[in-house]
Design an enzyme around this catalytic site. Structure first.
Site, PDB file in Angstrom:
ATOM      1  N   LYS A  21      39.484  44.261  32.448  1.00 33.98           N
ATOM      2  CA  LYS A  21      38.946  42.916  32.082  1.00 33.98           C
ATOM      3  C   LYS A  21      39.222  42.522  30.679  1.00 33.98           C
ATOM      4  O   LYS A  21      39.201  42.863  29.578  1.00 33.98           O
ATOM      5  CB  LYS A  21      37.312  43.297  32.271  1.00 33.98           C
ATOM      6  CG  LYS A  21      36.126  42.259  32.599  1.00 33.98           C
ATOM      7  CD  LYS A  21      36.557  41.950  33.878  1.00 33.98           C
ATOM      8  CE  LYS A  21      35.426  40.860  34.597  1.00 33.98           C
ATOM      9  NZ  LYS A  21      35.512  41.234  36.082  1.00 33.98           N
TER      10      LYS A  21
HETATM   11  N1  GLU Z   1      36.715  38.423  38.052  1.00 34.84           N
HETATM   12  C1  GLU Z   1      36.598  38.824  39.513  1.00 34.84           C
HETATM   13  C2  GLU Z   1      36.009  40.154  39.731  1.00 34.84           C
HETATM   14  O1  GLU Z   1      35.245  40.576  38.917  1.00 34.84           O
HETATM   15  C3  GLU Z   1      37.877  38.959  40.000  1.00 34.84           C
HETATM   16  C4  GLU Z   1      39.119  39.946  39.537  1.00 34.84           C
HETATM   17  C5  GLU Z   1      40.588  39.660  40.183  1.00 34.84           C
HETATM   18  O2  GLU Z   1      40.768  39.096  41.157  1.00 34.84           O
HETATM   19  O3  GLU Z   1      41.249  40.222  39.471  1.00 34.84           O
HETATM   20  O4  GLU Z   1      36.106  40.844  40.711  1.00 34.84           O
END
Ligand code: GLU
Length: 432
Positions: A122
């Site tokens: 993240k």
């Molecule tokens: N931010 C989104 C999540 O928390 C998508 C992550 C992604 O597509 O890599 O799942």
């Protein structure tokens, strides 16, 4: 009253049970419960408890007034045992190290549950995107990309949108990264605009998946979808699309909200109209008139069948959990429920479809986008949507089965499922 009475009262008062709101602490609490149940060995426990890599950068950005402002940017790689790390980037004044660490770990578990070959990561920048111009946001995004250019990579670490980022930011990342590497590299991020290597169905994927998980749970709980009432907290990409899918399939969405307010209409809110209103109103619901203005707390405690928290962390806490009436909670957001609240919800018999299961549709279609970028061949929307639906149903059934087997809530079952899968990969790869 005598002073001594007051003292006596104070000293005998029960200390309120702790309800940590630090997302990393919450993640560890949930992880510990599941690790204990499956008897996760000490080595795997220690490796998976902590993020593999943590990057913190200072990003000097020239603001529109000509002065520099320095922003903090994070990228946390939690684990890469099952493949390159995957996870979004969020822009918010609340972004901090422990939040991003928790979100990265949740991505590891989410990818394992969705059965896509990624680890978890993240990223985030501590900034207030609502107070910045488009040019400032572009310079900030480019500065972050440059600082992380050796962290990101098609086979290393693949970012995506998260809170307050979207296709626009992903396009800037592709452009900056491609320039730095001297090669057009759309597969370095997902959630891109369609005209720049994005995938059909990606924009709606998370909300669609939340809806699919809701339907799967409704069937198990024998709730009649045509008579069901729902309250959806948050009206960004996830909340609005979740509400749209619910409403278009006969679930009456009686309340919606965003950070500017919450609205209640017992007859059901016209979601299409709410989306149009928001789109023409600088992205916010402020001034929306199809419903009575209520507080955020009132929305959470409405007498509905489905509550979908699709905003931020720590919305359902020990302090308001006992007031929740919905028999089903579907977590569109990451980390909306504290572990203190979970205890109360479990005691009340409320079913919670946890974030790492419920909102996995987004990263699932991100995976489809990434594979399409690698092949240079693109699938039509119906193909992507049906694959997303299939994947969500499979994930739901897998986790449901584990919950039955171990007689645990779905959140713990989801952790058990993920931990078994990730630790298996970890062990097969070996180590030092
Ligand atoms: N931010 C989104 C999540 O928390 C998508 C992550 C992604 O597509 O890599 O799942």
């Amino acid at each position: 009253m005598l002073t001594s009475d007051i003292k006596l009262k104070k000293s005998t008062a029960k200390t309120p049970a702790s309800d940590p709101t630090n997302p990393y602490e919450i993640m560890i609490r949930q992880f510990d419960v599941a690790a204990k149940i499956i008897g996760l060995d000490h080595d795997a426990y220690n490796v998976l408890k902590t993020p593999a890599r943590q990057y913190l950068v200072s990003l000097p950005v020239k603001m529109d007034n000509g002065k520099f402002q320095v922003f903090e940017g994070y990228r946390i790689i939690h684990n890469t045992s099952r493949g390159p790390s995957k996870g979004g980037i969020r822009y918010s004044p609340e972004v901090n190290l422990d939040e991003v660490k928790a979100l990265a770990a949740w991505m590891t578990w989410k990818c394992a549950i969705a059965d896509i070959p990624y680890g978890g990561a993240k990223g985030g920048i501590t900034c207030d995107p609502f107070k910045m111009s488009e040019n400032e946001l572009e310079r900030l995004t480019r500065a972050y990309t440059a600082a992380m250019s050796d962290v990101f990579g098609v086979d290393k670490d693949i970012p995506a949108p998260d809170v307050s980022t979207g296709p626009r930011e992903m396009a800037w990342i592709v452009d900056e990264y491609s320039k730095l590497k001297g090669a057009f590299t759309p597969g370095v991020v997902t959630g891109k605009p369609l005209h720049l290597g994005g995938s059909e169905g990606r924009l709606e994927a998370t909300g669609r998946g939340v809806y699919t998980a809701t339907v799967a749970a409704i069937k198990k709980l024998k709730i009649n979808p045509v008579k069901a009432l729902a309250a959806v907290q948050g009206f960004g990409n996830v909340g609005s699309i979740t509400a749209k899918h619910m409403a278009s399939h006969g679930i009456r969405v009686v309340a919606i909200s965003d950070h500017t307010g919450a609205w209640y209409n017992p007859k059901g809110i016209n979601i299409e109209r709410a989306i149009d209103y928001r789109t023409g109103n600088h992205g916010v619901l402020k001034g929306f008139s199809d419903g009575k203005l209520i507080s955020q707390e009132e929305l959470l405690t409405l007498d509905v069948d489905i509550l979908a928290p699709c905003a931020l962390e720590n919305q359902i806490r020990r302090s308001n959990a006992s007031e929740i009436k919905a028999p089903l909670i579907v977590e569109g957001a990451n980390g909306p429920t504290t572990s203190g609240a979970d205890e109360i919800l479990n005691e009340k018999g409320i079913t919670v479809i946890p974030d790492i299961l419920a909102n996995g549709g987004g990263v699932t279609v991100s995976y489809f986008e990434w594979t399409q970028n690698r092949f240079g061949y693109y699938y039509p929307e119906d193909e992507i949507n049906s694959r997303n639906d299939r994947s969500m149903n499979r994930a739901f059934n897998n986790v449901w089965k584990v919950a039955q087997q171990h007689k645990v809530p779905l959140r713990i079952a989801a952790y058990i499922f993920a931990l078994e899968k990730v630790s298996k990969a970890l062990k097969s790869r070996g180590g030092y």
